[in-house]
Motif scaffolding. Sequence first.
Motif, PDB file in Angstrom:
ATOM      1  N   HIS A  29       3.870  -1.912   2.984  1.00  0.00           N
ATOM      2  CA  HIS A  29       2.692  -1.203   2.376  1.00  0.00           C
ATOM      3  C   HIS A  29       1.999  -0.167   3.679  1.00  0.00           C
ATOM      4  O   HIS A  29       1.931   1.114   3.542  1.00  0.00           O
ATOM      5  CB  HIS A  29       1.589  -1.948   1.921  1.00  0.00           C
ATOM      6  N   GLY A  30       1.879  -0.845   4.752  1.00  0.00           N
ATOM      7  CA  GLY A  30       1.387  -0.019   5.853  1.00  0.00           C
ATOM      8  C   GLY A  30       2.236   0.424   6.980  1.00  0.00           C
ATOM      9  O   GLY A  30       1.642   0.970   7.800  1.00  0.00           O
ATOM     10  N   THR A  36       2.828   6.436  -3.804  1.00  0.00           N
ATOM     11  CA  THR A  36       2.243   5.426  -4.369  1.00  0.00           C
ATOM     12  C   THR A  36       1.496   6.001  -5.598  1.00  0.00           C
ATOM     13  O   THR A  36       0.930   7.067  -5.485  1.00  0.00           O
ATOM     14  CB  THR A  36       1.506   4.432  -3.593  1.00  0.00           C
ATOM     15  N   CYS A  38      -0.697   3.933  -7.199  1.00  0.00           N
ATOM     16  CA  CYS A  38      -1.938   2.977  -7.006  1.00  0.00           C
ATOM     17  C   CYS A  38      -3.118   3.876  -6.868  1.00  0.00           C
ATOM     18  O   CYS A  38      -3.117   4.336  -5.728  1.00  0.00           O
ATOM     19  CB  CYS A  38      -1.830   1.974  -5.730  1.00  0.00           C
ATOM     20  N   LEU A  40      -6.257   2.908  -6.265  1.00  0.00           N
ATOM     21  CA  LEU A  40      -6.985   2.396  -5.162  1.00  0.00           C
ATOM     22  C   LEU A  40      -6.520   2.702  -3.565  1.00  0.00           C
ATOM     23  O   LEU A  40      -7.187   3.352  -2.888  1.00  0.00           O
ATOM     24  CB  LEU A  40      -7.113   0.827  -5.063  1.00  0.00           C
ATOM     25  N   ALA A  41      -5.192   2.570  -3.561  1.00  0.00           N
ATOM     26  CA  ALA A  41      -4.444   3.044  -2.262  1.00  0.00           C
ATOM     27  C   ALA A  41      -4.613   4.734  -2.134  1.00  0.00           C
ATOM     28  O   ALA A  41      -5.007   4.994  -0.878  1.00  0.00           O
ATOM     29  CB  ALA A  41      -3.251   2.657  -2.369  1.00  0.00           C
ATOM     30  N   ASN A  42      -4.520   5.327  -3.210  1.00  0.00           N
ATOM     31  CA  ASN A  42      -4.813   6.831  -2.945  1.00  0.00           C
ATOM     32  C   ASN A  42      -6.038   7.192  -2.801  1.00  0.00           C
ATOM     33  O   ASN A  42      -6.391   8.289  -2.207  1.00  0.00           O
ATOM     34  CB  ASN A  42      -4.422   7.520  -4.387  1.00  0.00           C
ATOM     35  N   PHE A  45      -8.456   2.649   0.002  1.00  0.00           N
ATOM     36  CA  PHE A  45      -8.584   1.509   0.051  1.00  0.00           C
ATOM     37  C   PHE A  45      -7.488   0.623   0.525  1.00  0.00           C
ATOM     38  O   PHE A  45      -6.106   1.023   0.190  1.00  0.00           O
ATOM     39  CB  PHE A  45      -8.881   0.445  -1.437  1.00  0.00           C
ATOM     40  N   THR A  46      -7.574  -0.354   1.373  1.00  0.00           N
ATOM     41  CA  THR A  46      -6.233  -1.043   2.128  1.00  0.00           C
ATOM     42  C   THR A  46      -5.935  -2.134   1.392  1.00  0.00           C
ATOM     43  O   THR A  46      -4.874  -2.598   1.473  1.00  0.00           O
ATOM     44  CB  THR A  46      -6.756  -1.395   3.480  1.00  0.00           C
ATOM     45  N   TRP A  47      -6.804  -2.721   0.138  1.00  0.00           N
ATOM     46  CA  TRP A  47      -6.424  -3.830  -0.488  1.00  0.00           C
ATOM     47  C   TRP A  47      -6.282  -3.625  -1.966  1.00  0.00           C
ATOM     48  O   TRP A  47      -7.223  -2.955  -2.480  1.00  0.00           O
ATOM     49  CB  TRP A  47      -7.297  -5.195  -0.103  1.00  0.00           C
ATOM     50  N   CYS A  48      -5.381  -3.805  -2.703  1.00  0.00           N
ATOM     51  CA  CYS A  48      -5.389  -3.744  -3.950  1.00  0.00           C
ATOM     52  C   CYS A  48      -4.630  -5.189  -4.482  1.00  0.00           C
ATOM     53  O   CYS A  48      -3.758  -5.537  -4.155  1.00  0.00           O
ATOM     54  CB  CYS A  48      -4.441  -2.522  -4.531  1.00  0.00           C
ATOM     55  N   CYS A  51      -1.021  -4.209  -5.725  1.00  0.00           N
ATOM     56  CA  CYS A  51      -0.008  -3.441  -4.639  1.00  0.00           C
ATOM     57  C   CYS A  51       1.039  -4.716  -4.101  1.00  0.00           C
ATOM     58  O   CYS A  51       0.365  -5.678  -4.004  1.00  0.00           O
ATOM     59  CB  CYS A  51      -0.837  -2.889  -3.491  1.00  0.00           C
TER      60      CYS A  51
END
Length: 110
Positions: A29-30, A36, A38, A40-42, A45-48, A51
């Motif tokens: 992911h990182g 993506t 997602c 939340l990632a867009n 946010f770093t956590w979903c 994901c």
Amino acid sequence: MKILKRLPFELIVWIMALVLLGMTDVHDHGSEPHFTLCPLANMGFTWCPGCGVGRSIAHLLQGNFGASLEQHWFGIPALLIIGSRIVGLIKKNFITLKELGLKYKEERYV
């Protein structure tokens, strides 16, 4: 070709999704920028909670069980659920197609 037209769209989508996940070049992911879906990632946010499930399934299909568990614990149950849905759809449509074939033969000879 007629059989392909009678297959449900859901069955085709699930099979294509697994084929495409199996052919995916999986990135962490990182590790590097990647596309993506997602939301939340867009949004940054770093956590979903979801994901990593797709990457986990991709690792499973490529035989990397340890990497799959590192990505997300739900990859194995998700693959089993999707697999059981595919089998259920195939069974249901095989029985339906068989019944349709028998009815067609009976109507043709009457």
